[in-house]
Structures are given as C-alpha cells and as structure tokens.
Design an enzyme around this catalytic site. Structure first.
Site, PDB file in Angstrom:
ATOM      1  CD  GLN A 140      -2.950   1.093   0.144  1.00 47.75           C
ATOM      2  OE1 GLN A 140      -3.316  -0.001  -0.297  1.00 47.75           O
ATOM      3  NE2 GLN A 140      -3.413   2.236  -0.312  1.00 47.75           N
ATOM      4  CB  ALA A 161      -5.963   4.181   2.155  1.00 51.38           C
ATOM      5  CB  SER A 166      -5.341   0.461   2.796  1.00 48.77           C
ATOM      6  OG  SER A 166      -6.048  -0.347   1.879  1.00 48.77           O
ATOM      7  CG  HIS A 168      -7.750  -3.125  -0.271  1.00 52.85           C
ATOM      8  ND1 HIS A 168      -8.480  -4.061  -0.955  1.00 52.85           N
ATOM      9  CD2 HIS A 168      -8.152  -1.913  -0.742  1.00 52.85           C
ATOM     10  CE1 HIS A 168      -9.291  -3.453  -1.821  1.00 52.85           C
ATOM     11  NE2 HIS A 168      -9.105  -2.148  -1.705  1.00 52.85           N
ATOM     12  CG  ASP A 175     -10.862  -2.398  -4.850  1.00 58.30           C
ATOM     13  OD1 ASP A 175     -11.668  -2.005  -3.977  1.00 58.30           O
ATOM     14  OD2 ASP A 175      -9.708  -1.949  -4.959  1.00 58.30           O
ATOM     15  CD  GLU A 224     -12.559   3.958  -3.494  1.00 56.81           C
ATOM     16  OE1 GLU A 224     -12.569   2.777  -3.072  1.00 56.81           O
ATOM     17  OE2 GLU A 224     -11.555   4.687  -3.433  1.00 56.81           O
TER      18      GLU A 224
END
Length: 254
Positions: A140, A161, A166, A168, A175, A224
C-alpha cells in the site's frame, strides 16, 4: 227502635274497621317503599381489559472493543484509525472466484462469503470479477506513493489510502469489476448490471458498499462503487437498511 240503634252501631263498627284497615295497609306500603329505597343498587362491575404490555427486546449493542480488535471482522480502519505496519491476518486464503490477477487473498470468512456471492450472481446472469483484495502495508505504501507522484498528495488522498489506513490490509475488503473490465475502478461501474446487482445484493452475503455516493465528508474518500467490505450478514443488512456509512451507523466519527 232498638233495631235501628243496633244497625247504626254495626255500621259505625264497619266504618271504623275499614278506617283502621286502610291505615295499617298504608303504613305497610310506606314501610315497603322505605325498605326498597334502602337496598343498595348493585351495578355490574366490568373489569377493564388489560392488554399485556408488548415485549420490548433490549437494544443490541456492539462491544466497541471490536472496532479495535485486529481479529474482529468489525475492525475500524480509516484516516483516523491506522493498522500496525506489521499487521497481516493469520487466516488469509485464496477465494475460488474469477479474478483479474493471481495471488488475491481474503480472510477465510470473507473468502467463503465472496464465493457464495459470486456464485449467486452467476445464477442471476451476472459475472463478477475480483480485482483487488488483501494488500500488505508495504504494498500500500508503494501504491500510495505512486499516486502522489502522479496526481499530488491532495488529489491522491481522495482516492487512495495512506499505508496503515487501507481496509485492504484487513483482508476484509475487495474491489470488484465487471467481466469486461472496462469499468474497473471507475464510477461508471455503478450503472453497470454488475454494479447495480452488487449494490442491491452484497449485504445478503455480509458485504457493504464502504464508500457510498454523497458520503465523502464522512468516509474521507470519493465514491467507490467497486469497493466492498465484509462485516458479516447481520451487520451488513442493518447498515444497508440504515443508508448510513460504517462510521455513521456505529457512531464512531472521531
């Protein structure tokens, strides 16, 4: 003469007897009436119908420690709440779904849920493609720095981010793209059959649209329509029905 006197006396006695009889009869009638007045009137007492009070279920509350527990599926990650740089979920697995790259992984519970979701979508003639899932802190960091170099920090902060911030990194975020990939990471994805299906059905599998349209000031990121976060079916359904963001629903805006 004697007969006349006797007749008069008899007549007087009869009249006297009638008078006395009337008096006694009238007294008895009055007494009867008085007695009647003294009898209490017993009214029918109708007991009011008492409806049982409705059973009020105690409001379910969430232990706020869950938002900061690294093992919790309700872990809070945003611009105000960072993950440790060395954090990596211990139960990462590769979900058996269509993806646009190899090596994508999610926490086991989220991976099983996304498999169910993708399979159900296929039954509805919707093909979903996993585009991004778990990202390490270091990955990231590289991604964010590339975006800053490309668009500048202010603009990059609206869609990317910083490392540690993040979702994730939790292994609970995904996503998702359509089969063509033409709308991947684009807001136009919201108008595709895939984007519409996800918005309407993801909560049934435990996922929420994490960064909704019109909530940029709350989430800190632009809309998003491709980014979905796993929180479990029960919580996802409540959040979906509330039309609130994760932060708003749990009142953790600080």
């Amino acid at each position: 003469m004697n007969k006349l006197i006797v007749s008069i006396i008899v007549l007087l006695l009869i009249l006297l007897a009638l008078g006395l009889g009337y008096r006694f009869f009238n007294d008895d009638l009055n007494k009867a009436e008085e007695t009647k007045d003294d009898i209490p009137v017993i009214e029918e007492i109708i007991e009011p119908t008492i409806e049982p009070e409705p059973t009020v279920e105690p409001e379910k509350t969430i232990n706020t420690d869950m938002f900061y527990d690294l093992d919790s599926i309700l872990i809070l990650v945003n611009k105000k709440h960072d993950l440790p740089s060395d954090y990596e979920p211990s139960d990462l697995v590769k979900p058996n779904v269509k993806s646009n790259k190899s090596g994508l992984s999610l926490r086991q519970e989220a991976a099983l849920a996304i498999e169910e979701m993708f399979n159900k979508a296929l039954e509805d003639d919707i093909t979903l493609v996993l585009g991004s899932s778990y990202r390490s802190y270091s990955y990231q960091s590289k991604l964010y720095n590339n975006y800053v170099a490309k668009d500048g920090e202010e603009k990059a902060n609206k869609y990317s981010a910083k490392p540690g911030q993040s979702e994730h990194q939790t292994g609970l975020a995904a996503d998702i793209s359509d089969a063509s990939g033409a709308n991947y990471l684009k807001q136009s994805f919201k108008d595709t059959p895939e984007g519409i299906w996800l918005k309407d059905n993801a909560h049934n599998f435990g996922f929420i649209l994490r960064y909704p349209e019109g909530k940029e000031e709350i989430t800190g990121y632009m809309f998003e329509p491709w980014h979905f976060r796993y929180v479990g079916i029960e919580e996802a359904t409540k959040i979906y029905n509330s039309n609130l963001t994760f932060e708003e629903y749990y009142n953790i805006l600080d």
